[in-house]
Motif scaffolding. Sequence first.
Motif, PDB file in Angstrom:
ATOM      1  N   ASP A 117       0.785  -1.235   0.000  1.00 46.01           N
ATOM      2  CA  ASP A 117       0.000   0.000   0.000  1.00 46.01           C
ATOM      3  C   ASP A 117       0.821   1.291   0.000  1.00 46.01           C
ATOM      4  O   ASP A 117       0.381   2.296  -0.545  1.00 46.01           O
ATOM      5  CB  ASP A 117      -0.939   0.019   1.208  1.00 46.01           C
ATOM      6  N   ASP A 118       1.983   1.294   0.620  1.00 47.59           N
ATOM      7  CA  ASP A 118       2.754   2.545   0.725  1.00 47.59           C
ATOM      8  C   ASP A 118       4.054   2.486  -0.066  1.00 47.59           C
ATOM      9  O   ASP A 118       4.995   3.219   0.234  1.00 47.59           O
ATOM     10  CB  ASP A 118       3.047   2.874   2.188  1.00 47.59           C
ATOM     11  N   GLU A 119       4.116   1.655  -1.095  1.00 44.60           N
ATOM     12  CA  GLU A 119       5.340   1.501  -1.867  1.00 44.60           C
ATOM     13  C   GLU A 119       5.170   1.943  -3.320  1.00 44.60           C
ATOM     14  O   GLU A 119       4.091   1.779  -3.902  1.00 44.60           O
ATOM     15  CB  GLU A 119       5.799   0.039  -1.868  1.00 44.60           C
ATOM     16  N   ILE A 120       6.241   2.484  -3.881  1.00 44.96           N
ATOM     17  CA  ILE A 120       6.261   2.810  -5.301  1.00 44.96           C
ATOM     18  C   ILE A 120       7.583   2.317  -5.895  1.00 44.96           C
ATOM     19  O   ILE A 120       8.573   2.133  -5.193  1.00 44.96           O
ATOM     20  CB  ILE A 120       6.097   4.319  -5.584  1.00 44.96           C
ATOM     21  N   PHE A 121       7.557   2.102  -7.192  1.00 46.33           N
ATOM     22  CA  PHE A 121       8.724   1.620  -7.932  1.00 46.33           C
ATOM     23  C   PHE A 121       9.230   2.765  -8.791  1.00 46.33           C
ATOM     24  O   PHE A 121       8.466   3.373  -9.542  1.00 46.33           O
ATOM     25  CB  PHE A 121       8.324   0.418  -8.794  1.00 46.33           C
ATOM     26  N   VAL A 122      10.525   3.077  -8.697  1.00 42.54           N
ATOM     27  CA  VAL A 122      11.089   4.220  -9.418  1.00 42.54           C
ATOM     28  C   VAL A 122      12.249   3.773 -10.295  1.00 42.54           C
ATOM     29  O   VAL A 122      12.956   2.815  -9.983  1.00 42.54           O
ATOM     30  CB  VAL A 122      11.569   5.326  -8.454  1.00 42.54           C
ATOM     31  N   CYS A 123      12.427   4.474 -11.402  1.00 43.65           N
ATOM     32  CA  CYS A 123      13.550   4.225 -12.315  1.00 43.65           C
ATOM     33  C   CYS A 123      14.091   5.557 -12.824  1.00 43.65           C
ATOM     34  O   CYS A 123      13.346   6.536 -12.952  1.00 43.65           O
ATOM     35  CB  CYS A 123      13.116   3.390 -13.519  1.00 43.65           C
ATOM     36  N   GLY A 124      15.379   5.573 -13.134  1.00 44.29           N
ATOM     37  CA  GLY A 124      15.943   6.714 -13.836  1.00 44.29           C
ATOM     38  C   GLY A 124      15.627   6.614 -15.314  1.00 44.29           C
ATOM     39  O   GLY A 124      15.443   5.520 -15.852  1.00 44.29           O
ATOM     40  N   ASP A 125      15.545   7.748 -15.990  1.00 43.83           N
ATOM     41  CA  ASP A 125      15.258   7.721 -17.431  1.00 43.83           C
ATOM     42  C   ASP A 125      16.419   7.140 -18.226  1.00 43.83           C
ATOM     43  O   ASP A 125      16.215   6.575 -19.311  1.00 43.83           O
ATOM     44  CB  ASP A 125      14.934   9.132 -17.932  1.00 43.83           C
ATOM     45  N   ASN A 126      17.615   7.286 -17.721  1.00 39.33           N
ATOM     46  CA  ASN A 126      18.791   6.699 -18.370  1.00 39.33           C
ATOM     47  C   ASN A 126      18.956   5.284 -17.805  1.00 39.33           C
ATOM     48  O   ASN A 126      19.775   5.028 -16.926  1.00 39.33           O
ATOM     49  CB  ASN A 126      20.026   7.547 -18.092  1.00 39.33           C
ATOM     50  N   ARG A 127      18.167   4.354 -18.318  1.00 42.68           N
ATOM     51  CA  ARG A 127      18.039   3.032 -17.708  1.00 42.68           C
ATOM     52  C   ARG A 127      19.362   2.263 -17.642  1.00 42.68           C
ATOM     53  O   ARG A 127      19.541   1.423 -16.758  1.00 42.68           O
ATOM     54  CB  ARG A 127      16.995   2.208 -18.469  1.00 42.68           C
ATOM     55  N   ALA A 128      20.257   2.503 -18.574  1.00 43.56           N
ATOM     56  CA  ALA A 128      21.532   1.791 -18.576  1.00 43.56           C
ATOM     57  C   ALA A 128      22.507   2.361 -17.554  1.00 43.56           C
ATOM     58  O   ALA A 128      23.547   1.741 -17.280  1.00 43.56           O
ATOM     59  CB  ALA A 128      22.152   1.838 -19.972  1.00 43.56           C
ATOM     60  N   ASN A 129      22.190   3.503 -16.961  1.00 41.25           N
ATOM     61  CA  ASN A 129      23.115   4.148 -16.024  1.00 41.25           C
ATOM     62  C   ASN A 129      22.324   4.775 -14.877  1.00 41.25           C
ATOM     63  O   ASN A 129      22.382   5.969 -14.643  1.00 41.25           O
ATOM     64  CB  ASN A 129      23.952   5.207 -16.751  1.00 41.25           C
ATOM     65  N   SER A 130      21.546   3.954 -14.181  1.00 43.29           N
ATOM     66  CA  SER A 130      20.729   4.457 -13.084  1.00 43.29           C
ATOM     67  C   SER A 130      20.586   3.398 -12.002  1.00 43.29           C
ATOM     68  O   SER A 130      20.178   2.267 -12.273  1.00 43.29           O
ATOM     69  CB  SER A 130      19.334   4.867 -13.580  1.00 43.29           C
TER      70      SER A 130
END
Length: 211
Positions: A167-180
């Motif tokens: 319920d209180d979690e989110i998944f995040v990624c950098g836009d530069n997926r190969a270097n994040s």
Amino acid sequence: PSMPRVPYYIPPPPPPRRSKRRGGWGSKIATLLLFLAAPAIALFIAAFVVQSYQVDGQSMEPTLQDNDRLIVDKWQRSWARITHNDYLPNRGNIIIFNQGGLDFAGSASKQLIKRVIGLPGERVVVANGKVTVYNKNNPNGFNPDASGGYKLSTAITPGSVDIALVDDEIFVCGDNRANSEDSRYFGPIKANQIVGKLGFRIVPLDKAQKF
């Protein structure tokens, strides 16, 4: 005989009265209080309303570049805490959050900036170079990178992840997926880790924009 004429004479107006100075000490005290309150007001604004940040690194390229100057909106997060609720941004929002448990040049924690990919109650899978999100409305899954309205430096997302968000979690990624370094490596983040949402880029001036 005619009456002698008397020259028409208008007396000059009386000199203006000098108003007495009132509240001299009161004015000085008010100025002093304002001077003392200014830092407190600035701290309040930075802690609860908006704050300036500078990008450090390439993990959000091409959306954000190293040394870009940003204005981050903290008010929604602050209001959620005041009302004892979790602040949950929308998918696609770029957020600042506190992340610990990693070695950042000798520091145990650091503030990172990433894009929201998965929301509470969803399942996020990273496999075969792409991200797939499963939820009640999309039981067969969808790729947020294809429908999120943002641009990535590469269409490939490395990694192997299969995680269900609570319920209180989110998944995040950098836009530069190969270097994040993001949720593919340190897992989902909690709502209470969020500092704020990106509002504006103000520097460089030729790339200033609202997010």
